[in-house]
Write a protein that holds these residues in place. Structure first.
Motif, PDB file in Angstrom:
ATOM      1  N   TYR A  76       1.061  -1.230  -0.441  1.00  0.00           N
ATOM      2  CA  TYR A  76      -0.257  -0.149  -0.061  1.00  0.00           C
ATOM      3  C   TYR A  76       0.753   1.889  -0.046  1.00  0.00           C
ATOM      4  N   SER A  77       0.715   2.377  -0.867  1.00  0.00           N
ATOM      5  CA  SER A  77       0.887   3.883  -0.682  1.00  0.00           C
ATOM      6  C   SER A  77       0.882   4.413   0.420  1.00  0.00           C
ATOM      7  N   THR A  78      -0.282   3.903   1.372  1.00  0.00           N
ATOM      8  CA  THR A  78      -0.528   4.816   2.421  1.00  0.00           C
ATOM      9  C   THR A  78      -0.512   3.677   3.489  1.00  0.00           C
ATOM     10  N   PRO A  79      -0.242   4.082   5.108  1.00  0.00           N
ATOM     11  CA  PRO A  79      -0.357   2.926   5.935  1.00  0.00           C
ATOM     12  C   PRO A  79      -1.974   3.036   6.610  1.00  0.00           C
ATOM     13  N   ASP A  80      -2.419   2.462   5.596  1.00  0.00           N
ATOM     14  CA  ASP A  80      -3.939   1.834   5.866  1.00  0.00           C
ATOM     15  C   ASP A  80      -4.218   1.046   4.908  1.00  0.00           C
ATOM     16  N   ALA A  81      -5.407   0.178   5.122  1.00  0.00           N
ATOM     17  CA  ALA A  81      -5.862  -1.240   4.602  1.00  0.00           C
ATOM     18  C   ALA A  81      -7.194  -0.282   2.762  1.00  0.00           C
ATOM     19  N   ASN A  82      -7.126   0.770   2.915  1.00  0.00           N
ATOM     20  CA  ASN A  82      -7.631   1.192   1.967  1.00  0.00           C
ATOM     21  C   ASN A  82      -7.724   0.508   0.354  1.00  0.00           C
ATOM     22  N   LYS A  83      -8.236  -0.281  -0.251  1.00  0.00           N
ATOM     23  CA  LYS A  83      -7.938  -0.788  -1.406  1.00  0.00           C
ATOM     24  C   LYS A  83      -7.756  -0.057  -2.865  1.00  0.00           C
ATOM     25  N   ASP A  84      -7.932   1.653  -2.441  1.00  0.00           N
ATOM     26  CA  ASP A  84      -7.796   2.733  -3.330  1.00  0.00           C
ATOM     27  C   ASP A  84      -6.626   2.754  -3.603  1.00  0.00           C
ATOM     28  N   ASN A  85      -5.229   1.936  -2.180  1.00  0.00           N
ATOM     29  CA  ASN A  85      -4.243   2.725  -2.641  1.00  0.00           C
ATOM     30  C   ASN A  85      -3.084   1.365  -2.595  1.00  0.00           C
ATOM     31  N   VAL A  86      -3.594   0.357  -3.098  1.00  0.00           N
ATOM     32  CA  VAL A  86      -2.420  -0.616  -3.546  1.00  0.00           C
ATOM     33  C   VAL A  86      -1.630  -0.411  -4.633  1.00  0.00           C
ATOM     34  N   VAL A  87      -0.126  -0.622  -4.436  1.00  0.00           N
ATOM     35  CA  VAL A  87       0.674  -0.137  -5.077  1.00  0.00           C
ATOM     36  C   VAL A  87       0.965  -1.743  -6.113  1.00  0.00           C
ATOM     37  N   ALA A  88       0.583  -2.977  -4.540  1.00  0.00           N
ATOM     38  CA  ALA A  88       0.825  -4.185  -5.653  1.00  0.00           C
ATOM     39  C   ALA A  88       0.430  -4.795  -5.253  1.00  0.00           C
ATOM     40  N   THR A  89      -0.278  -6.939  -5.928  1.00  0.00           N
ATOM     41  CA  THR A  89      -0.662  -7.439  -4.808  1.00  0.00           C
ATOM     42  C   THR A  89      -0.203  -8.749  -6.032  1.00  0.00           C
TER      43      THR A  89
END
Length: 119
Positions: A76-89
């Protein structure tokens, strides 16, 4: 029974507590296979490897493993689990790598064996 503490003793005790350095924890290595981790305090940036799914059984439907049978990770690009902020998976039943570089703020792992940092 009455406890009597002098003012001087209380000042010394408070000063000693204030000057004590907080315990610093080392980042985890290996990283557990399930959880959400903040880069920095919880885990160090780097390349990590897992042997794959921690599932004791593999369920396949039409030659495709089910999601419950797979190891799944997110950065994630932020320190939370907001799926809008996924960098890679990525997801797999077998071994794989996750690059947790310095721009990543958090890492999430689901149903994976422990992640070990690659030197």
């Amino acid at each position: 029974m009455r406890l009597h503490v002098t003012r001087a003793a209380a000042v010394v005790a408070v000063a000693a507590m204030a000057s004590a350095a907080p315990a610093s924890a080392e980042p985890m290595n290996p990283i557990p296979g399930n959880g959400f981790f903040i880069v920095g305090p919880d885990i160090a940036p780097g390349l990590y490897h897992t042997d794959g799914s921690a599932s004791g059984f593999q369920v396949w439907v039409n030659d495709v493993p089910t999601q419950d049978s797979m190891c799944l990770w997110f950065t994630y690009s932020t320190p939370d689990a907001n799926k809008d902020n996924v960098v890679a998976t990525n997801m797999s039943v077998g071994p794989m790598y996750a690059n947790i570089n310095s721009t990543v703020k958090a890492f999430e792992s689901r149903n994976c064996q422990p992640w070990t940092r690659v030197p």
